[in-house]
Design a protein around this motif. Structure first.
Motif, PDB file in Angstrom:
ATOM      1  N   LEU A   1       2.539   5.913   2.613  1.00 23.34           N
ATOM      2  CA  LEU A   1       2.779   5.001   1.578  1.00 23.34           C
ATOM      3  C   LEU A   1       3.271   3.661   2.087  1.00 23.34           C
ATOM      4  O   LEU A   1       3.225   2.654   1.379  1.00 23.34           O
ATOM      5  CB  LEU A   1       4.272   5.762   0.900  1.00 23.34           C
ATOM      6  N   THR A   2       3.639   3.669   3.302  1.00 21.94           N
ATOM      7  CA  THR A   2       3.903   2.268   3.870  1.00 21.94           C
ATOM      8  C   THR A   2       2.763   1.434   3.917  1.00 21.94           C
ATOM      9  O   THR A   2       2.826   0.397   3.537  1.00 21.94           O
ATOM     10  CB  THR A   2       4.684   2.369   5.242  1.00 21.94           C
ATOM     11  N   PHE A   3       1.493   2.081   4.396  1.00 20.58           N
ATOM     12  CA  PHE A   3       0.302   1.118   4.332  1.00 20.58           C
ATOM     13  C   PHE A   3      -0.086   0.772   2.931  1.00 20.58           C
ATOM     14  O   PHE A   3      -0.677  -0.310   2.795  1.00 20.58           O
ATOM     15  CB  PHE A   3      -0.574   2.230   4.873  1.00 20.58           C
ATOM     16  N   LEU A   4       0.129   1.752   2.045  1.00 24.43           N
ATOM     17  CA  LEU A   4      -0.080   1.252   0.423  1.00 24.43           C
ATOM     18  C   LEU A   4       0.781   0.458  -0.033  1.00 24.43           C
ATOM     19  O   LEU A   4       0.286  -0.732  -0.741  1.00 24.43           O
ATOM     20  CB  LEU A   4       0.042   2.667  -0.375  1.00 24.43           C
ATOM     21  N   MET A   5       2.083   0.115   0.305  1.00 29.13           N
ATOM     22  CA  MET A   5       2.780  -0.820   0.025  1.00 29.13           C
ATOM     23  C   MET A   5       2.366  -2.104   0.505  1.00 29.13           C
ATOM     24  O   MET A   5       2.686  -3.223  -0.179  1.00 29.13           O
ATOM     25  CB  MET A   5       4.516  -0.309   0.166  1.00 29.13           C
ATOM     26  N   LEU A   6       2.091  -2.151   1.958  1.00 27.05           N
ATOM     27  CA  LEU A   6       1.712  -3.319   2.591  1.00 27.05           C
ATOM     28  C   LEU A   6       0.526  -3.938   1.896  1.00 27.05           C
ATOM     29  O   LEU A   6       0.430  -5.150   1.813  1.00 27.05           O
ATOM     30  CB  LEU A   6       1.361  -3.075   4.038  1.00 27.05           C
ATOM     31  N   SER A   7      -0.267  -2.963   1.388  1.00 31.91           N
ATOM     32  CA  SER A   7      -1.469  -3.699   0.657  1.00 31.91           C
ATOM     33  C   SER A   7      -1.337  -4.396  -0.435  1.00 31.91           C
ATOM     34  O   SER A   7      -1.963  -5.230  -1.179  1.00 31.91           O
ATOM     35  CB  SER A   7      -2.354  -2.496   0.452  1.00 31.91           C
ATOM     36  N   CYS A   8      -0.073  -4.195  -1.133  1.00 28.70           N
ATOM     37  CA  CYS A   8       0.469  -4.863  -2.254  1.00 28.70           C
ATOM     38  C   CYS A   8       1.421  -5.988  -1.858  1.00 28.70           C
ATOM     39  O   CYS A   8       1.119  -7.013  -2.875  1.00 28.70           O
ATOM     40  CB  CYS A   8       1.091  -3.579  -3.147  1.00 28.70           C
ATOM     41  N   VAL A   9       2.380  -5.768  -1.202  1.00 28.39           N
ATOM     42  CA  VAL A   9       3.482  -6.687  -1.093  1.00 28.39           C
ATOM     43  C   VAL A   9       3.317  -7.998  -0.107  1.00 28.39           C
ATOM     44  O   VAL A   9       3.932  -8.844  -0.020  1.00 28.39           O
ATOM     45  CB  VAL A   9       4.843  -6.222  -0.759  1.00 28.39           C
ATOM     46  N   LEU A  10       2.216  -7.803   0.671  1.00 23.40           N
ATOM     47  CA  LEU A  10       2.073  -8.859   1.602  1.00 23.40           C
ATOM     48  C   LEU A  10       1.935 -10.148   0.998  1.00 23.40           C
ATOM     49  O   LEU A  10       1.034 -10.003   0.089  1.00 23.40           O
ATOM     50  CB  LEU A  10       1.167  -8.393   2.751  1.00 23.40           C
ATOM     51  N   PRO A  11       2.404 -11.187   1.415  1.00 18.91           N
ATOM     52  CA  PRO A  11       2.187 -12.248   0.618  1.00 18.91           C
ATOM     53  C   PRO A  11       0.554 -12.943   0.559  1.00 18.91           C
ATOM     54  O   PRO A  11       0.178 -13.426  -0.464  1.00 18.91           O
ATOM     55  CB  PRO A  11       2.707 -13.536   1.520  1.00 18.91           C
ATOM     56  N   GLN A  12      -0.166 -12.463   1.593  1.00 22.66           N
ATOM     57  CA  GLN A  12      -1.588 -12.942   1.496  1.00 22.66           C
ATOM     58  C   GLN A  12      -2.184 -12.060   0.288  1.00 22.66           C
ATOM     59  O   GLN A  12      -3.334 -12.712   0.042  1.00 22.66           O
ATOM     60  CB  GLN A  12      -2.175 -12.937   2.759  1.00 22.66           C
ATOM     61  N   PHE A  13      -1.649 -10.891  -0.021  1.00 21.51           N
ATOM     62  CA  PHE A  13      -2.503 -10.067  -0.794  1.00 21.51           C
ATOM     63  C   PHE A  13      -2.155  -9.947  -2.178  1.00 21.51           C
ATOM     64  O   PHE A  13      -2.755 -10.644  -3.185  1.00 21.51           O
ATOM     65  CB  PHE A  13      -2.514  -8.718  -0.490  1.00 21.51           C
ATOM     66  N   GLY A  14      -0.865 -10.021  -2.541  1.00 21.75           N
ATOM     67  CA  GLY A  14       0.010 -10.248  -3.752  1.00 21.75           C
ATOM     68  C   GLY A  14      -0.558  -9.650  -5.214  1.00 21.75           C
ATOM     69  O   GLY A  14       0.166 -10.277  -6.195  1.00 21.75           O
ATOM     70  N   VAL A  15      -1.128  -8.593  -5.059  1.00 19.95           N
ATOM     71  CA  VAL A  15      -1.455  -8.086  -6.351  1.00 19.95           C
ATOM     72  C   VAL A  15      -1.305  -6.549  -6.130  1.00 19.95           C
ATOM     73  O   VAL A  15      -1.067  -5.930  -5.093  1.00 19.95           O
ATOM     74  CB  VAL A  15      -3.055  -8.027  -6.618  1.00 19.95           C
ATOM     75  N   TYR A  16      -0.879  -5.786  -7.273  1.00 25.60           N
ATOM     76  CA  TYR A  16      -0.460  -4.480  -7.046  1.00 25.60           C
ATOM     77  C   TYR A  16      -1.507  -3.432  -7.736  1.00 25.60           C
ATOM     78  O   TYR A  16      -1.413  -2.272  -8.177  1.00 25.60           O
ATOM     79  CB  TYR A  16       0.886  -4.496  -8.092  1.00 25.60           C
ATOM     80  N   TRP A  17      -2.790  -3.836  -7.802  1.00 25.89           N
ATOM     81  CA  TRP A  17      -3.812  -3.073  -8.264  1.00 25.89           C
ATOM     82  C   TRP A  17      -3.991  -1.696  -7.427  1.00 25.89           C
ATOM     83  O   TRP A  17      -4.191  -0.816  -7.643  1.00 25.89           O
ATOM     84  CB  TRP A  17      -5.314  -3.460  -8.310  1.00 25.89           C
ATOM     85  N   PRO A  18      -3.897  -1.761  -5.895  1.00 24.17           N
ATOM     86  CA  PRO A  18      -3.978  -0.797  -5.062  1.00 24.17           C
ATOM     87  C   PRO A  18      -2.853   0.429  -5.499  1.00 24.17           C
ATOM     88  O   PRO A  18      -3.269   1.385  -5.118  1.00 24.17           O
ATOM     89  CB  PRO A  18      -3.501  -1.232  -3.649  1.00 24.17           C
ATOM     90  N   LEU A  19      -1.957   0.154  -6.248  1.00 22.60           N
ATOM     91  CA  LEU A  19      -1.085   1.278  -6.429  1.00 22.60           C
ATOM     92  C   LEU A  19      -1.665   2.348  -7.406  1.00 22.60           C
ATOM     93  O   LEU A  19      -1.107   3.484  -7.649  1.00 22.60           O
ATOM     94  CB  LEU A  19       0.143   0.733  -7.098  1.00 22.60           C
ATOM     95  N   PHE A  20      -2.966   1.952  -7.964  1.00 24.51           N
ATOM     96  CA  PHE A  20      -3.396   3.047  -8.844  1.00 24.51           C
ATOM     97  C   PHE A  20      -3.937   4.295  -8.043  1.00 24.51           C
ATOM     98  O   PHE A  20      -4.330   5.187  -8.671  1.00 24.51           O
ATOM     99  CB  PHE A  20      -4.760   2.403  -9.701  1.00 24.51           C
ATOM    100  N   VAL A  21      -3.978   4.151  -6.635  1.00 20.36           N
ATOM    101  CA  VAL A  21      -4.399   5.186  -5.875  1.00 20.36           C
ATOM    102  C   VAL A  21      -3.492   6.281  -5.732  1.00 20.36           C
ATOM    103  O   VAL A  21      -3.793   7.497  -5.572  1.00 20.36           O
ATOM    104  CB  VAL A  21      -4.660   4.600  -4.468  1.00 20.36           C
ATOM    105  N   LEU A  22      -2.082   5.970  -6.068  1.00 15.59           N
ATOM    106  CA  LEU A  22      -1.117   6.906  -6.446  1.00 15.59           C
ATOM    107  C   LEU A  22      -1.566   7.919  -7.276  1.00 15.59           C
ATOM    108  O   LEU A  22      -1.055   9.122  -7.160  1.00 15.59           O
ATOM    109  CB  LEU A  22       0.126   6.344  -6.727  1.00 15.59           C
ATOM    110  N   MET A  23      -2.178   7.630  -8.187  1.00 17.41           N
ATOM    111  CA  MET A  23      -2.404   8.699  -9.298  1.00 17.41           C
ATOM    112  C   MET A  23      -3.526   9.627  -8.706  1.00 17.41           C
ATOM    113  O   MET A  23      -3.378  10.794  -8.867  1.00 17.41           O
ATOM    114  CB  MET A  23      -3.391   7.839 -10.424  1.00 17.41           C
ATOM    115  N   PHE A  24      -4.366   9.411  -7.642  1.00 12.95           N
ATOM    116  CA  PHE A  24      -5.019  10.326  -7.029  1.00 12.95           C
ATOM    117  C   PHE A  24      -4.295  11.258  -6.056  1.00 12.95           C
ATOM    118  O   PHE A  24      -4.634  12.285  -5.921  1.00 12.95           O
ATOM    119  CB  PHE A  24      -6.449   9.773  -6.175  1.00 12.95           C
TER     120      PHE A  24
END
Length: 129
Positions: free
Chosen positions: A17-40
């Motif tokens: 979950l830390t890897f998943l959150m890093l893909s969303c909240v790091l300033p260079q990424f900044g979008v929350y679309w990767p959180l849809f993986v939680l559904m899987f």
């Protein structure tokens, strides 16, 4: 595998979950679309749970179990495919995709470890789950 195994499962779940959150909240990424993986992550064990509920028990392979493995495989492949498609479409960056894929690997090995831990036979003739 006792308390150490449960702590290890909790640790690997937290890392994924830390890897998943890093893909969303790091300033260079900044979008929350990767959180849809939680559904899987939530959908992956459901076919196995249903198949265990309706299976005969000791039979090695039934049609119900094979269908559950097929659906679970489809869910896992979709979890790896979604971030790649999002990155290819430009919705997320490739660095965020790499974080999500790393989180997927750790998360699905954690789910596998959960099933291996809770379905092993014990000395008392009952299963933990």
């Amino acid at each position: 595998m006792s308390m150490k195994g449960l702590v290890l499962l909790a640790l690997t779940g937290s890392v994924s979950l830390t890897f998943l959150m890093l893909s969303c909240v790091l300033p260079q990424f900044g979008v929350y679309w990767p959180l849809f993986v939680l559904m899987f992550y939530f959908m992956a064990p459901i076919p196995i749970f249903i198949a265990r509920r309706f299976s005969d028990g000791d039979s090695v392979s039934t049609a119900c179990k094979e269908l559950a493995f097929f659906f679970t495989t489809g869910i896992v492949v979709s979890a790896f495919g979604l971030p790649v498609i999002l990155a290819r479409a430009g919705a997320i960056q490739w660095g965020a995709c790499a974080f999500v894929l790393a989180g997927n690997v750790v998360a699905f090995f954690t789910i596998l470890g959960f099933f291996m831990y809770f379905t092993q036979d014990s000395d008392y003739e009952f299963q933990r789950w």
